[in-house]
Design an enzyme around this catalytic site. Structure first.
Site, mmCIF file in Angstrom:
data_model
loop_
_atom_site.group_PDB
_atom_site.id
_atom_site.type_symbol
_atom_site.label_atom_id
_atom_site.label_comp_id
_atom_site.label_asym_id
_atom_site.label_seq_id
_atom_site.Cartn_x
_atom_site.Cartn_y
_atom_site.Cartn_z
ATOM 1 N N LYS A 175 0.842 -1.237 -0.001
ATOM 2 C CA LYS A 175 0.065 -0.155 0.016
ATOM 3 C C LYS A 175 0.954 1.290 0.087
ATOM 4 O O LYS A 175 0.540 2.319 -0.730
ATOM 5 C CB LYS A 175 -0.798 0.052 1.023
ATOM 6 C CG LYS A 175 -2.221 -1.208 1.035
ATOM 7 C CD LYS A 175 -2.944 -1.094 2.176
ATOM 8 C CE LYS A 175 -4.131 -1.895 1.840
ATOM 9 N NZ LYS A 175 -5.210 -2.380 2.794
ATOM 10 N N THR A 209 -14.281 2.726 13.555
ATOM 11 C CA THR A 209 -15.301 2.348 14.366
ATOM 12 C C THR A 209 -15.048 1.797 15.652
ATOM 13 O O THR A 209 -14.299 0.521 15.656
ATOM 14 C CB THR A 209 -16.524 1.890 13.384
ATOM 15 O OG1 THR A 209 -16.717 2.310 12.315
ATOM 16 C CG2 THR A 209 -17.630 1.535 14.437
ATOM 17 N N ASN A 251 -25.154 2.075 11.597
ATOM 18 C CA ASN A 251 -25.266 0.933 10.933
ATOM 19 C C ASN A 251 -26.160 -0.251 11.427
ATOM 20 O O ASN A 251 -26.816 -1.028 10.568
ATOM 21 C CB ASN A 251 -23.575 0.389 11.200
ATOM 22 C CG ASN A 251 -22.662 1.154 10.295
ATOM 23 O OD1 ASN A 251 -23.179 1.779 9.348
ATOM 24 N ND2 ASN A 251 -21.531 0.916 10.254
ATOM 25 N N ASN A 298 -36.841 -7.142 4.157
ATOM 26 C CA ASN A 298 -36.820 -8.543 3.414
ATOM 27 C C ASN A 298 -37.602 -9.505 4.149
ATOM 28 O O ASN A 298 -38.431 -10.289 3.659
ATOM 29 C CB ASN A 298 -35.326 -9.093 3.542
ATOM 30 C CG ASN A 298 -34.484 -8.471 2.825
ATOM 31 O OD1 ASN A 298 -34.763 -8.062 1.545
ATOM 32 N ND2 ASN A 298 -33.148 -8.322 2.884
ATOM 33 N N GLY A 303 -47.551 1.262 22.496
ATOM 34 C CA GLY A 303 -48.839 0.613 22.959
ATOM 35 C C GLY A 303 -50.072 1.056 22.351
ATOM 36 O O GLY A 303 -49.821 1.432 21.231
ATOM 37 N N CYS A 363 -53.524 -0.275 18.487
ATOM 38 C CA CYS A 363 -53.258 -0.800 17.427
ATOM 39 C C CYS A 363 -51.883 -1.562 17.105
ATOM 40 O O CYS A 363 -51.795 -2.659 16.568
ATOM 41 C CB CYS A 363 -53.466 0.299 16.329
ATOM 42 S SG CYS A 363 -54.912 0.808 16.165
ATOM 43 N N ARG A 377 -56.442 0.722 26.252
ATOM 44 C CA ARG A 377 -56.029 -0.766 25.910
ATOM 45 C C ARG A 377 -54.677 -0.628 25.537
ATOM 46 O O ARG A 377 -53.952 0.192 24.756
ATOM 47 C CB ARG A 377 -56.813 -1.032 24.557
ATOM 48 C CG ARG A 377 -58.190 -1.322 24.845
ATOM 49 C CD ARG A 377 -59.097 -1.513 23.690
ATOM 50 N NE ARG A 377 -59.298 -0.387 22.997
ATOM 51 C CZ ARG A 377 -59.770 -0.131 21.811
ATOM 52 N NH1 ARG A 377 -60.015 -1.068 20.931
ATOM 53 N NH2 ARG A 377 -59.709 1.031 20.942
HETATM 54 N N1 LIG Z 1 -15.151 0.738 4.600
HETATM 55 C C1 LIG Z 1 -16.038 1.423 5.060
HETATM 56 O O1 LIG Z 1 -16.741 1.608 4.210
HETATM 57 C C2 LIG Z 1 -15.960 2.166 6.374
HETATM 58 C C3 LIG Z 1 -16.719 3.076 6.528
HETATM 59 C C4 LIG Z 1 -16.835 3.901 7.823
HETATM 60 C C5 LIG Z 1 -15.963 3.541 8.673
HETATM 61 N N2 LIG Z 1 -15.099 2.420 8.555
HETATM 62 C C6 LIG Z 1 -14.289 1.868 9.604
HETATM 63 O O2 LIG Z 1 -13.026 2.519 9.404
HETATM 64 C C7 LIG Z 1 -12.044 1.729 9.778
HETATM 65 C C8 LIG Z 1 -11.136 1.347 8.868
HETATM 66 O O3 LIG Z 1 -11.743 0.452 7.756
HETATM 67 P P1 LIG Z 1 -11.228 0.110 6.273
HETATM 68 O O4 LIG Z 1 -12.289 -0.435 5.706
HETATM 69 O O5 LIG Z 1 -10.669 1.160 5.509
HETATM 70 O O6 LIG Z 1 -10.161 -0.802 6.662
HETATM 71 P P2 LIG Z 1 -8.957 -1.662 5.981
HETATM 72 O O7 LIG Z 1 -8.732 -3.154 6.663
HETATM 73 O O8 LIG Z 1 -9.243 -1.524 4.351
HETATM 74 O O9 LIG Z 1 -7.814 -0.879 6.310
HETATM 75 C C9 LIG Z 1 -7.112 -0.622 7.517
HETATM 76 C C10 LIG Z 1 -5.567 -0.470 7.050
HETATM 77 O O10 LIG Z 1 -5.010 -0.235 8.477
HETATM 78 C C11 LIG Z 1 -3.817 -0.883 8.307
HETATM 79 N N3 LIG Z 1 -3.027 -0.950 9.460
HETATM 80 C C12 LIG Z 1 -3.017 -1.852 10.567
HETATM 81 N N4 LIG Z 1 -2.325 -1.540 11.867
HETATM 82 C C13 LIG Z 1 -1.850 -0.421 11.259
HETATM 83 C C14 LIG Z 1 -0.755 0.300 11.973
HETATM 84 N N5 LIG Z 1 -0.216 -0.099 13.312
HETATM 85 N N6 LIG Z 1 -0.165 1.310 11.351
HETATM 86 C C15 LIG Z 1 -0.632 1.785 10.065
HETATM 87 N N7 LIG Z 1 -1.355 1.144 9.451
HETATM 88 C C16 LIG Z 1 -2.091 -0.073 10.126
HETATM 89 C C17 LIG Z 1 -3.904 -1.968 7.424
HETATM 90 O O11 LIG Z 1 -2.639 -2.409 6.809
HETATM 91 C C18 LIG Z 1 -5.030 -1.641 6.516
HETATM 92 O O12 LIG Z 1 -4.382 -1.111 5.232
HETATM 93 C C19 LIG Z 1 -12.727 0.464 10.620
HETATM 94 O O13 LIG Z 1 -12.867 0.747 11.946
HETATM 95 C C20 LIG Z 1 -14.155 0.295 9.817
HETATM 96 O O14 LIG Z 1 -15.164 -0.051 10.538
HETATM 97 C C21 LIG Z 1 -15.049 1.617 7.465
#
Ligand SMILES: NC(=O)c1ccc[n+]([C@@H]2O[C@H](COP(=O)([O-])OP(=O)(O)OC[C@H]3O[C@@H](n4cnc5c(N)ncnc54)[C@H](O)[C@@H]3O)[C@@H](O)[C@H]2O)c1
Length: 421
Positions: free
Chosen positions: A35, A125, A215, A226, A266, A269, A334
């Site tokens: 990356k 999150t 979420n 569904n 409550g 209905c 009721r």
């Molecule tokens: N994907 C979504 O649509 C979305 C939306 C809102 C919030 N989130 C939240 O955001 C957070 C990240 O989600 P994501 O989908 O981007 O995750 P991801 O797994 O795609 O990316 C996380 C990245 O963090 C890196 N990482 C791990 N440890 C590290 C460290 N010590 N130093 C530097 N980099 C490190 C990993 O190598 C990875 O590239 C999560 O908590 C997720 O719940 C995600």
């Protein structure tokens, strides 16, 4: 501003490209060599429509680079944004090990003699309380008494959806900025310049729980849709036509109506029709687990409200219950949750008075009469007039609706179960 972004996954990469396009300088940090190499060659580390172009432009301007480990880079940074993953742990809770690890790295790299504090923003999150119980102790253990001068801690949830991340980044439904004590952050205001969305400046925990609420609500909507779809399919009803009718109602269905935490549902209905839908679903094998849980959830809430309203109340204490009908301006008892509250108070041995001027036991007829007397056989003796309610000494006054606003009473004894603050 100089911005460092930890974690170059979907959230971190989108943030890097979008923030760079606003003219800021970005350093990305990720443990993944691949990356880091992608960003350093001007490519997006993950696929997201339009992101390659944003990153290529910032790379060509020399405003974006990446490293696998941060050290002196933090010295000149105004903001650090943490976007590392928080996957599910074995027990279902978030695995906080990446957050803890990256926080240790940041705390170790931070120097206490900074000109101004680093705004350290978490976007991952994580469970409410994580900033105060995990992140801040790690920072404090490295920086000691200098922690507060060195770090401004912010929790800023991310609302982007993959595949429309760039559009969502610039047009979020809202901006939530959590800080200790809900104080505004000047650096966050600068970062969000030009983004037009309602801003909520709140405490860390309120901000942390936002994503869970959002979420889970989205999941409720999909599961409910569904379940209704299954019932319709099994009954040979057009689910799409039913959906068109349902979503057209933005007054009661798709609106803020019925979303405020407070009283249980409550009346004549909702409980009856939910139970009848459960029956239809069982009869047709539609397995509506969410709908099946509604009555149990509501009963659990009634009991929660009873325990909350009677907390610390001595046995036998005199209690005034204000509002007995299922809502204001009706005498319909009721399945009124207030009737259940009265029953629970009596069963627990409290000395109960009930005030509701619309409810006259002598005027109750039919099913309403039967229901009231079967649940509260002593209802005639329990009802009091406004004059009695206002003149008697009560150990507690329990309001179930806004009828309480019409009474001149001592509010220090009041528990309002119609709203959870
Ligand atoms: N994907 C979504 O649509 C979305 C939306 C809102 C919030 N989130 C939240 O955001 C957070 C990240 O989600 P994501 O989908 O981007 O995750 P991801 O797994 O795609 O990316 C996380 C990245 O963090 C890196 N990482 C791990 N440890 C590290 C460290 N010590 N130093 C530097 N980099 C490190 C990993 O190598 C990875 O590239 C999560 O908590 C997720 O719940 C995600």
């Amino acid at each position: 501003m100089n911005v460092v972004i930890f974690g170059l996954g979907y959230v971190g990469s989108a943030a890097a490209g979008c923030i760079a396009s606003q003219g800021h300088t970005i350093i990305g940090v990720d443990v993944s060599d691949a990356k880091v190499a992608a960003l350093n060659s001007g490519r997006a580390p993950v696929y997201e429509p339009g992101l390659d172009e944003l990153i290529a432009a910032a790379h060509a301007d020399g405003r974006i680079k990446a490293v696998t480990r941060v050290s002196d880079e933090l010295d000149n940074c105004d903001i650090a944004i943490v976007c590392v993953g928080t996957p599910s742990g074995v027990d279902g809770a978030h695995d906080m090990s990446f957050i803890a690890q990256v926080t240790r790295e940041i705390a170790a790299a931070l120097k206490p003699d900074r000109a101004s504090p680093l705004t350290l923003v978490y976007r991952s999150t994580m469970r409410p309380g994580s900033c105060e119980n995990i992140i801040w102790p790690i920072i404090e253990s490295h920086l000691g008494a200098e922690a507060e001068k060195t770090v401004e801690l912010v929790y800023n949830p991310e609302f982007l959806r993959e595949a429309s991340a760039i559009e969502d980044f610039f047009h979020p439904p809202k901006i939530v900025i959590g800080t200790l004590g809900g104080k505004p952050s000047a650096n966050m205001a600068k970062l969000n310049e030009g983004i037009n969305a309602p801003v909520f400046e709140v405490g860390l925990r309120e901000a942390e729980i936002t994503k869970f609420v959002d979420n889970s609500w989205h999941a409720v909507k999909v599961a409910f849709a569904n379940e209704i779809g299954r019932v319709c399919q099994n009954l040979g009803i057009s689910a799409s036509e039913v959906h068109a009718i349902f979503k057209s109602d933005t007054k009661l269905n798709l609106s803020a109506y019925y979303t405020r935490p407070g009283g249980p549902f409550g009346g004549s209905c909702l409980p009856k029709d939910v139970r009848a839908l459960q029956y239809i679903a069982a009869d047709t094998g539609s397995a509506t687990h969410l709908v099946d849980a509604l009555i149990r959830s509501n009963e659990a809430h009634k009991h929660h409200q009873f325990l909350h309203a009677t907390q610390g109340l001595e046995a036998g204490a005199r209690v005034l219950l204000v509002g007995l009908a299922f809502k204001l301006e009706t005498d319909d008892l009721r399945e009124s949750p207030a009737v259940d509250m009265a029953r629970k108070l009596l069963e627990a041995g409290y000395d109960v008075d009930i005030y509701d001027p619309k409810v006259a036991p002598s005027s109750l007829v039919g099913q309403n009469l039967g229901y009231a007397y079967s649940v509260l056989p002593r209802i005639d003796d329990l009802m009091v007039t406004q004059q009695t309610a206002e003149s008697r000494e009560y150990a507690r006054i329990i309001a179930t609706n806004r009828l309480i606003d019409t009474l001149a009473i001592d509010r220090t004894k009041l528990v309002d179960t119609s709203a959870i603050a």
